[in-house]
Design a protein around this motif. Structure first.
Motif, PDB file in Angstrom:
ATOM      1  N   ALA A  63       0.902  -1.383   0.577  1.00  0.00           N
ATOM      2  CA  ALA A  63      -0.314   0.146   0.222  1.00  0.00           C
ATOM      3  C   ALA A  63       0.901   1.580  -0.034  1.00  0.00           C
ATOM      4  CB  ALA A  63      -0.804  -0.203   1.512  1.00  0.00           C
ATOM      5  N   GLU A  64       2.447   1.040   1.128  1.00  0.00           N
ATOM      6  CA  GLU A  64       3.023   2.722   0.937  1.00  0.00           C
ATOM      7  C   GLU A  64       3.244   2.342  -0.195  1.00  0.00           C
ATOM      8  OE1 GLU A  64       6.459   4.399   3.346  1.00  0.00           O
ATOM      9  OE2 GLU A  64       5.791   2.029   4.013  1.00  0.00           O
ATOM     10  N   GLU A  65       4.041   1.864  -1.173  1.00  0.00           N
ATOM     11  CA  GLU A  65       4.750   1.909  -2.621  1.00  0.00           C
ATOM     12  C   GLU A  65       3.950   2.192  -3.249  1.00  0.00           C
ATOM     13  OE1 GLU A  65       7.547  -0.740  -5.379  1.00  0.00           O
ATOM     14  OE2 GLU A  65       6.782  -1.484  -3.097  1.00  0.00           O
ATOM     15  N   TYR A  66       2.682   1.590  -2.966  1.00  0.00           N
ATOM     16  CA  TYR A  66       1.627   2.145  -4.259  1.00  0.00           C
ATOM     17  C   TYR A  66       0.634   3.661  -3.943  1.00  0.00           C
ATOM     18  CZ  TYR A  66       2.325  -1.792  -7.408  1.00  0.00           C
ATOM     19  OH  TYR A  66       3.755  -1.946  -8.200  1.00  0.00           O
ATOM     20  N   GLY A  67       1.176   3.899  -2.768  1.00  0.00           N
ATOM     21  CA  GLY A  67       0.720   5.515  -2.433  1.00  0.00           C
ATOM     22  C   GLY A  67      -0.956   5.527  -2.224  1.00  0.00           C
ATOM     23  N   THR A  68      -1.422   3.704  -1.481  1.00  0.00           N
ATOM     24  CA  THR A  68      -2.616   4.159  -0.942  1.00  0.00           C
ATOM     25  C   THR A  68      -2.934   3.206   0.442  1.00  0.00           C
ATOM     26  OG1 THR A  68      -4.933   3.271  -1.329  1.00  0.00           O
ATOM     27  CG2 THR A  68      -2.640   1.513  -2.167  1.00  0.00           C
ATOM     28  N   THR A  69      -4.008   2.973   0.636  1.00  0.00           N
ATOM     29  CA  THR A  69      -3.986   2.293   2.399  1.00  0.00           C
ATOM     30  C   THR A  69      -3.962   0.810   1.781  1.00  0.00           C
ATOM     31  OG1 THR A  69      -6.204   2.657   2.706  1.00  0.00           O
ATOM     32  CG2 THR A  69      -4.657   4.594   2.957  1.00  0.00           C
ATOM     33  N   CYS A  70      -3.990  -0.058   3.347  1.00  0.00           N
ATOM     34  CA  CYS A  70      -4.119  -1.280   3.673  1.00  0.00           C
ATOM     35  C   CYS A  70      -5.618  -1.232   3.689  1.00  0.00           C
ATOM     36  CB  CYS A  70      -3.487  -1.717   5.241  1.00  0.00           C
ATOM     37  SG  CYS A  70      -3.854  -3.097   5.222  1.00  0.00           S
ATOM     38  N   GLU A  71      -6.328  -0.731   4.096  1.00  0.00           N
ATOM     39  CA  GLU A  71      -7.976  -0.632   4.299  1.00  0.00           C
ATOM     40  C   GLU A  71      -7.861  -0.832   2.679  1.00  0.00           C
ATOM     41  OE1 GLU A  71      -5.819   0.124   7.982  1.00  0.00           O
ATOM     42  OE2 GLU A  71      -5.625   1.223   5.952  1.00  0.00           O
ATOM     43  N   GLU A  72      -7.871   0.313   1.829  1.00  0.00           N
ATOM     44  CA  GLU A  72      -8.055   0.161   0.572  1.00  0.00           C
ATOM     45  C   GLU A  72      -8.038  -1.058  -0.273  1.00  0.00           C
ATOM     46  OE1 GLU A  72     -10.104   1.552  -3.023  1.00  0.00           O
ATOM     47  OE2 GLU A  72     -10.136   1.926  -1.340  1.00  0.00           O
ATOM     48  N   LEU A  73      -6.434  -1.381  -0.190  1.00  0.00           N
ATOM     49  CA  LEU A  73      -6.314  -2.420  -0.942  1.00  0.00           C
ATOM     50  C   LEU A  73      -7.291  -3.569  -0.538  1.00  0.00           C
ATOM     51  CD1 LEU A  73      -2.277  -2.532  -0.821  1.00  0.00           C
ATOM     52  CD2 LEU A  73      -4.118  -2.042  -2.521  1.00  0.00           C
ATOM     53  N   ALA A  74      -7.211  -3.988   1.019  1.00  0.00           N
ATOM     54  CA  ALA A  74      -8.020  -5.418   1.488  1.00  0.00           C
ATOM     55  C   ALA A  74      -9.582  -5.483   0.701  1.00  0.00           C
ATOM     56  CB  ALA A  74      -8.188  -5.067   2.700  1.00  0.00           C
ATOM     57  N   LYS A  75      -9.744  -4.345   0.390  1.00  0.00           N
ATOM     58  CA  LYS A  75     -10.936  -3.506  -0.087  1.00  0.00           C
ATOM     59  C   LYS A  75     -11.813  -3.691  -1.156  1.00  0.00           C
ATOM     60  CE  LYS A  75     -14.941  -0.300  -0.257  1.00  0.00           C
ATOM     61  NZ  LYS A  75     -15.422   1.465  -0.009  1.00  0.00           N
ATOM     62  N   ILE A  76     -10.904  -3.782  -2.612  1.00  0.00           N
ATOM     63  CA  ILE A  76     -10.540  -3.654  -3.720  1.00  0.00           C
ATOM     64  C   ILE A  76     -10.320  -5.402  -4.318  1.00  0.00           C
ATOM     65  CG2 ILE A  76     -10.994  -1.581  -4.661  1.00  0.00           C
ATOM     66  CD1 ILE A  76      -7.692  -2.217  -5.325  1.00  0.00           C
ATOM     67  N   ASN A  77      -9.658  -5.688  -3.022  1.00  0.00           N
ATOM     68  CA  ASN A  77      -8.647  -7.316  -3.637  1.00  0.00           C
ATOM     69  C   ASN A  77      -9.698  -8.672  -2.384  1.00  0.00           C
ATOM     70  OD1 ASN A  77      -6.602  -6.544  -5.230  1.00  0.00           O
ATOM     71  ND2 ASN A  77      -6.583  -5.323  -3.955  1.00  0.00           N
ATOM     72  N   GLU A  78     -10.645  -7.713  -1.982  1.00  0.00           N
ATOM     73  CA  GLU A  78     -11.832  -8.666  -1.482  1.00  0.00           C
ATOM     74  C   GLU A  78     -11.052  -9.880  -0.352  1.00  0.00           C
ATOM     75  OE1 GLU A  78     -14.003 -10.401  -4.160  1.00  0.00           O
ATOM     76  OE2 GLU A  78     -15.612  -9.332  -4.063  1.00  0.00           O
ATOM     77  N   ILE A  79      -9.807  -9.018   0.447  1.00  0.00           N
ATOM     78  CA  ILE A  79      -9.259 -10.237   0.912  1.00  0.00           C
ATOM     79  C   ILE A  79      -9.768  -9.576   2.949  1.00  0.00           C
ATOM     80  CG2 ILE A  79      -6.858  -9.681   2.266  1.00  0.00           C
ATOM     81  CD1 ILE A  79      -5.321  -8.724  -0.232  1.00  0.00           C
ATOM     82  N   VAL A  80      -9.913 -10.846   2.932  1.00  0.00           N
ATOM     83  CA  VAL A  80     -11.124 -10.688   4.354  1.00  0.00           C
ATOM     84  C   VAL A  80      -9.563 -10.568   5.788  1.00  0.00           C
ATOM     85  CG1 VAL A  80     -12.207 -12.579   5.563  1.00  0.00           C
ATOM     86  CG2 VAL A  80     -12.212 -12.253   3.694  1.00  0.00           C
ATOM     87  N   ASN A  81      -9.072 -11.017   5.885  1.00  0.00           N
ATOM     88  CA  ASN A  81      -7.414 -10.751   6.532  1.00  0.00           C
ATOM     89  C   ASN A  81      -6.464  -9.666   5.904  1.00  0.00           C
ATOM     90  OD1 ASN A  81      -5.492 -10.195   8.697  1.00  0.00           O
ATOM     91  ND2 ASN A  81      -5.884 -12.635   9.552  1.00  0.00           N
ATOM     92  N   PRO A  82      -6.365  -9.058   6.007  1.00  0.00           N
ATOM     93  CA  PRO A  82      -4.798  -8.231   5.332  1.00  0.00           C
ATOM     94  C   PRO A  82      -3.650  -8.445   6.351  1.00  0.00           C
ATOM     95  CG  PRO A  82      -6.695  -6.332   6.538  1.00  0.00           C
ATOM     96  CD  PRO A  82      -6.975  -8.094   6.729  1.00  0.00           C
ATOM     97  N   ASP A  83      -4.301  -9.659   6.871  1.00  0.00           N
ATOM     98  CA  ASP A  83      -2.512  -9.890   7.658  1.00  0.00           C
ATOM     99  C   ASP A  83      -1.920 -11.135   6.804  1.00  0.00           C
ATOM    100  OD1 ASP A  83      -1.895  -8.490   9.820  1.00  0.00           O
ATOM    101  OD2 ASP A  83      -3.095  -9.001  10.813  1.00  0.00           O
ATOM    102  N   PHE A  84      -2.778 -12.034   6.302  1.00  0.00           N
ATOM    103  CA  PHE A  84      -2.638 -13.202   5.434  1.00  0.00           C
ATOM    104  C   PHE A  84      -3.033 -12.738   3.787  1.00  0.00           C
ATOM    105  CE2 PHE A  84      -4.180 -17.269   3.411  1.00  0.00           C
ATOM    106  CZ  PHE A  84      -2.838 -17.484   3.635  1.00  0.00           C
ATOM    107  N   ILE A  85      -1.512 -12.283   3.345  1.00  0.00           N
ATOM    108  CA  ILE A  85      -1.882 -12.700   1.837  1.00  0.00           C
ATOM    109  C   ILE A  85       0.080 -13.595   1.565  1.00  0.00           C
ATOM    110  CG2 ILE A  85      -2.007  -9.897   1.316  1.00  0.00           C
ATOM    111  CD1 ILE A  85       0.828  -9.418   1.290  1.00  0.00           C
ATOM    112  N   PHE A  86      -0.393 -14.390  -0.182  1.00  0.00           N
ATOM    113  CA  PHE A  86       0.515 -15.517  -0.223  1.00  0.00           C
ATOM    114  C   PHE A  86       1.006 -14.738  -1.353  1.00  0.00           C
ATOM    115  CE2 PHE A  86      -3.820 -16.228  -1.789  1.00  0.00           C
ATOM    116  CZ  PHE A  86      -3.555 -16.451  -3.230  1.00  0.00           C
TER     117      PHE A  86
END
Length: 261
Positions: A178-201
């Protein structure tokens, strides 16, 4: 506790517009009646316990088929399955199918509503159900949107050809991306339908906002003047834009720091 999806528009179960769901998409804890243990993990699809005939929810081509698993198996967790590709990186999956019921083969073209198999309890399944999943560009997404018609399987990628995606690497976190792309963790989680922001693979494709600013992550040996030269600017302009991140000393930039360009 099961729930019901009503007025399903793109159903993988023949003859039903209302589908009962025993397990939703996302992180879950459930009791395994076979092992007598509780299990935790990310559920990459939705479990449907209505009906018996599995059909294609949209036109597609059979990408993979397995019809050799008999009963419960943790080694072959998907059990018997069919995978359809709908074009432009869109796939749908159908797991735990009844052995001997699959009536399509790899390479077959199927039409919406065409029978493919019957619901079963093969693989890592403790009861009869259909595990239905949707994958786009190697990333799982919530099937509910497609079942209810909020999104279309055959149009999803054609509508988003210009989207920008970041492929997750080892050690990445959603907040760093999120920081690298000038956005927020919450915004990325929302547009990618990520239920748990602490879990990406690793290998997961993260959609990033089209309006992102250009950034650069500082590497070992980098200097502000060297980075500025790469981007045809001056170190003074670069420092002014990133003073809040760099601090008072432009000669000292931390490795891993993300700079606005």
């Amino acid at each position: 506790m099961s729930t019901v999806l009503k007025n399903v528009e793109s159903s993988p179960i023949k003859g039903y517009k209302n589908l009962r769901v025993s397990s939703k998409y996302g992180f879950r804890t459930f009791y395994n009646g076979v092992t007598k243990k509780y299990e935790k993990g990310f559920h990459n699809g939705i479990d449907l316990i209505t009906g018996t005939i599995v059909v294609a929810p949209e036109d597609g081509e059979v990408s993979e088929v397995c019809d050799k698993i008999n009963g419960y198996s943790e080694k072959n967790s998907r059990g018997n399955y069919v995978i359809l590709k709908h074009g432009d990186g869109v796939y749908t999956v159908y797991y735990h199918l009844k052995k001997g019921s699959i009536c399509v083969s790899k390479g077959d073209s199927v039409k919406r509503g065409q029978k493919m198999a019957e619901v079963g309890a093969t693989g890592h399944a403790t009861g009869v159900h259909l595990h239905y999943g949707v994958k786009i560009d190697s990333s799982w997404v919530n099937p509910e949107d497609y079942l209810l018609g909020r999104k279309k399987l055959v149009q999803e990628r054609s509508e988003t050809k210009d989207d920008v995606y970041y492929t997750v690497k080892a050690g990445d976190s959603l907040s760093e991306i999120a920081e690298e792309y000038g956005t927020t963790c919450e915004e990325l989680a929302k547009i990618n339908e990520i239920v748990n922001p602490d879990f990406i693979f690793v290998g997961q494709k993260i959609k990033v906002p089209m309006s992102q600013e250009k950034t650069y992550r500082v590497g070992k040996g980098d200097t502000l003047s060297g980075i500025a030269k790469k981007y045809h600017t001056t170190w003074e302009k670069l420092y002014e834009k990133n003073k809040d991140r760099i601090g008072d000393n432009p000669d000292f930039i931390k490795v891993g720091l993300v700079l606005r360009i």
